[in-house]
Write a protein that holds these residues in place. Structure first.
Motif, short mmCIF file in Angstrom:
data_model
loop_
_atom_site.label_atom_id
_atom_site.label_comp_id
_atom_site.label_asym_id
_atom_site.label_seq_id
_atom_site.Cartn_x
_atom_site.Cartn_y
_atom_site.Cartn_z
N ASP A 15 0.70 -0.76 -0.38
CA ASP A 15 -0.39 -0.19 0.24
C ASP A 15 1.08 1.47 -0.05
OD1 ASP A 15 -2.40 -1.82 0.00
OD2 ASP A 15 -2.72 -1.29 2.19
N GLU A 16 2.40 1.08 0.26
CA GLU A 16 2.92 1.77 0.60
C GLU A 16 3.77 2.38 -1.05
OE1 GLU A 16 5.51 2.68 3.99
OE2 GLU A 16 3.85 1.10 5.14
N LEU A 17 3.17 1.91 -2.20
CA LEU A 17 4.06 1.64 -4.08
C LEU A 17 2.69 2.72 -4.37
CD1 LEU A 17 5.94 1.84 -5.55
CD2 LEU A 17 5.44 -0.84 -5.74
N PRO A 18 3.31 3.74 -3.84
CA PRO A 18 1.98 4.07 -5.25
C PRO A 18 1.72 3.95 -6.31
CG PRO A 18 3.19 6.22 -4.45
CD PRO A 18 4.31 4.87 -4.10
N GLU A 19 0.41 3.43 -6.89
CA GLU A 19 0.24 2.86 -8.46
C GLU A 19 0.40 3.48 -9.27
OE1 GLU A 19 -1.98 0.04 -10.19
OE2 GLU A 19 -2.32 0.20 -7.86
N GLU A 20 0.63 5.06 -9.24
CA GLU A 20 1.84 5.78 -10.42
C GLU A 20 3.00 5.64 -10.67
OE1 GLU A 20 1.07 8.81 -7.67
OE2 GLU A 20 0.13 7.48 -7.75
N TYR A 21 3.72 4.78 -9.20
CA TYR A 21 5.10 4.53 -9.38
C TYR A 21 5.34 2.94 -9.76
CZ TYR A 21 5.87 9.46 -8.86
OH TYR A 21 5.82 10.59 -8.67
N ASP A 22 4.54 2.35 -10.02
CA ASP A 22 4.47 0.63 -9.90
C ASP A 22 4.63 0.25 -10.51
OD1 ASP A 22 4.46 -1.49 -9.09
OD2 ASP A 22 1.91 -2.08 -8.98
N TYR A 23 5.48 0.75 -11.92
CA TYR A 23 6.27 0.85 -13.35
C TYR A 23 6.29 -0.74 -13.72
CZ TYR A 23 7.79 5.17 -12.90
OH TYR A 23 8.52 7.13 -12.47
N PRO A 90 10.59 6.71 -2.13
CA PRO A 90 9.85 6.62 -2.17
C PRO A 90 10.18 8.20 -2.00
CG PRO A 90 10.00 5.40 0.48
CD PRO A 90 10.63 4.73 -0.91
N GLY A 91 12.00 8.58 -1.30
CA GLY A 91 12.25 9.85 -1.37
C GLY A 91 12.77 10.57 -2.74
N THR A 92 13.40 9.44 -3.90
CA THR A 92 13.55 10.37 -4.62
C THR A 92 11.83 9.35 -6.03
OG1 THR A 92 14.07 8.13 -5.77
CG2 THR A 92 15.80 9.87 -4.89
N HIS A 93 10.68 8.85 -6.02
CA HIS A 93 9.79 8.66 -6.32
C HIS A 93 10.49 7.84 -7.55
CE1 HIS A 93 6.99 10.53 -4.08
NE2 HIS A 93 7.33 11.40 -3.96
N ALA A 94 11.94 7.21 -7.38
CA ALA A 94 12.55 6.22 -9.07
C ALA A 94 13.02 4.79 -8.26
CB ALA A 94 13.89 7.42 -8.59
N TRP A 95 13.56 4.56 -8.79
CA TRP A 95 13.70 2.68 -8.33
C TRP A 95 15.52 2.80 -8.63
CZ3 TRP A 95 9.98 -1.51 -7.60
CH2 TRP A 95 8.83 -1.18 -7.84
N CYS A 100 22.37 -7.95 -11.24
CA CYS A 100 23.85 -9.33 -10.93
C CYS A 100 23.24 -10.47 -12.20
CB CYS A 100 23.48 -9.78 -10.12
SG CYS A 100 23.23 -8.22 -8.71
N PHE A 101 24.94 -10.67 -12.56
CA PHE A 101 24.82 -12.27 -13.36
C PHE A 101 26.35 -12.16 -13.06
CE2 PHE A 101 26.16 -8.38 -16.52
CZ PHE A 101 26.99 -9.07 -17.32
N THR A 102 27.12 -13.50 -13.64
CA THR A 102 28.70 -13.91 -13.26
C THR A 102 29.01 -13.03 -13.55
OG1 THR A 102 27.33 -16.48 -13.68
CG2 THR A 102 29.74 -15.77 -13.69
N GLY A 103 30.29 -12.00 -12.34
CA GLY A 103 31.32 -11.33 -12.54
C GLY A 103 30.79 -10.29 -12.72
N LYS A 104 29.30 -9.34 -12.82
CA LYS A 104 28.74 -8.00 -12.49
C LYS A 104 28.03 -7.74 -12.28
CE LYS A 104 30.54 -5.92 -17.26
NZ LYS A 104 30.67 -5.73 -18.43
N ILE A 105 27.78 -6.52 -11.45
CA ILE A 105 26.55 -5.94 -11.16
C ILE A 105 26.89 -4.58 -11.66
CG2 ILE A 105 25.17 -5.01 -9.24
CD1 ILE A 105 27.05 -7.01 -7.40
N ILE A 106 25.24 -3.96 -12.16
CA ILE A 106 25.50 -2.83 -13.13
C ILE A 106 24.33 -2.18 -11.95
CG2 ILE A 106 24.37 -1.86 -15.05
CD1 ILE A 106 25.41 -4.78 -16.45
N ARG A 107 24.45 -1.06 -11.81
CA ARG A 107 23.55 -0.08 -11.09
C ARG A 107 22.89 0.82 -12.09
NH1 ARG A 107 24.43 2.93 -7.17
NH2 ARG A 107 22.82 3.26 -6.39
N LEU A 108 21.33 0.71 -11.90
CA LEU A 108 20.22 1.68 -12.70
C LEU A 108 19.27 2.62 -11.41
CD1 LEU A 108 20.57 -1.34 -13.88
CD2 LEU A 108 20.13 -0.04 -15.83
N GLU A 109 19.05 3.46 -12.35
CA GLU A 109 17.55 3.99 -11.71
C GLU A 109 16.70 3.80 -12.91
OE1 GLU A 109 17.70 8.03 -9.17
OE2 GLU A 109 17.52 8.61 -11.19
N ALA A 110 15.67 3.85 -12.96
CA ALA A 110 14.55 3.99 -13.92
C ALA A 110 13.02 4.98 -12.96
CB ALA A 110 13.68 2.57 -13.16
N ARG A 111 13.68 5.49 -14.49
CA ARG A 111 11.86 6.68 -13.95
C ARG A 111 10.71 6.29 -15.28
NH1 ARG A 111 12.74 10.72 -10.15
NH2 ARG A 111 15.22 11.06 -9.25
#
Length: 163
Positions: A15-23, A90-95, A100-111
């Motif tokens: 319930d704390e995830l606003p519907e408009e941000y449930d991408y 909830p602080g940025t309204h982003a994801w 993660c896959f063998t040997g790598k982690i890639i960090r992203l932000e979704a909007r």
């Protein structure tokens, strides 16, 4: 193992995830896809599975390329078996996202951007993963590189259908 799965997965959105941000909520379930690499001119069949986790505040997936039913003993050049953790912030309204896959982690932000869900690589903002469209039984995903002039080069198109 069952206790782990029960405590990780969630049947519903928080319930704390606003519907408009449930991408990513519409992606929950299993998908088969065609992965079209425009740089190598290869097409591969794959599978992608999504679930709500962490009391419904996050989405996790497993992507398998090539799909388990099309794998052979000879490794495929595009072979990948990875997981993505998408957590609503909830602080940025982003994801906040980690792939993660063998040997790598890639960090992203979704909007949301122009009706698409755009995941931007934190280490290199020219690299983007884009959910160009999401429908009930199909979605279109792209791997994109942004040129200096702002034009997008599509490296990969992925067309998925719900299983």
């Amino acid at each position: 193992m069952q206790n782990f799965i029960e405590t990780l997965t969630s049947e519903a959105k928080s319930d704390e995830l606003p519907e408009e941000y449930d991408y990513f909520g519409a992606l929950v379930g299993s998908w088969s896809f065609d992965y079209i690499d425009h740089n190598t001119l290869r097409t591969v069949k794959g599978e992608w599975h999504f679930a709500r986790i962490l009391e419904g505040m996050a989405i996790q997936d497993v992507i398998i390329l090539p799909s388990r039913d099309t794998r052979t003993a000879t490794p495929h050049p595009d072979e990948e078996y990875g997981t993505t953790l998408r957590i609503y912030n909830p602080g940025t309204h982003a994801w906040d996202i980690a792939y993660c896959f063998t040997g790598k982690i890639i960090r992203l932000e979704a909007r949301k951007q122009d009706g698409m869900i755009v995941l931007t690589n934190i280490a290199d903002e020219r690299q983007k993963w884009v959910f160009a469209s999401i429908e009930d039984n199909a979605f279109h995903w792209q791997n994109v590189t942004v040129a200096d002039d702002g034009t997008w080069h599509i490296n990969v198109d992925l067309y998925a259908t719900r299983c």
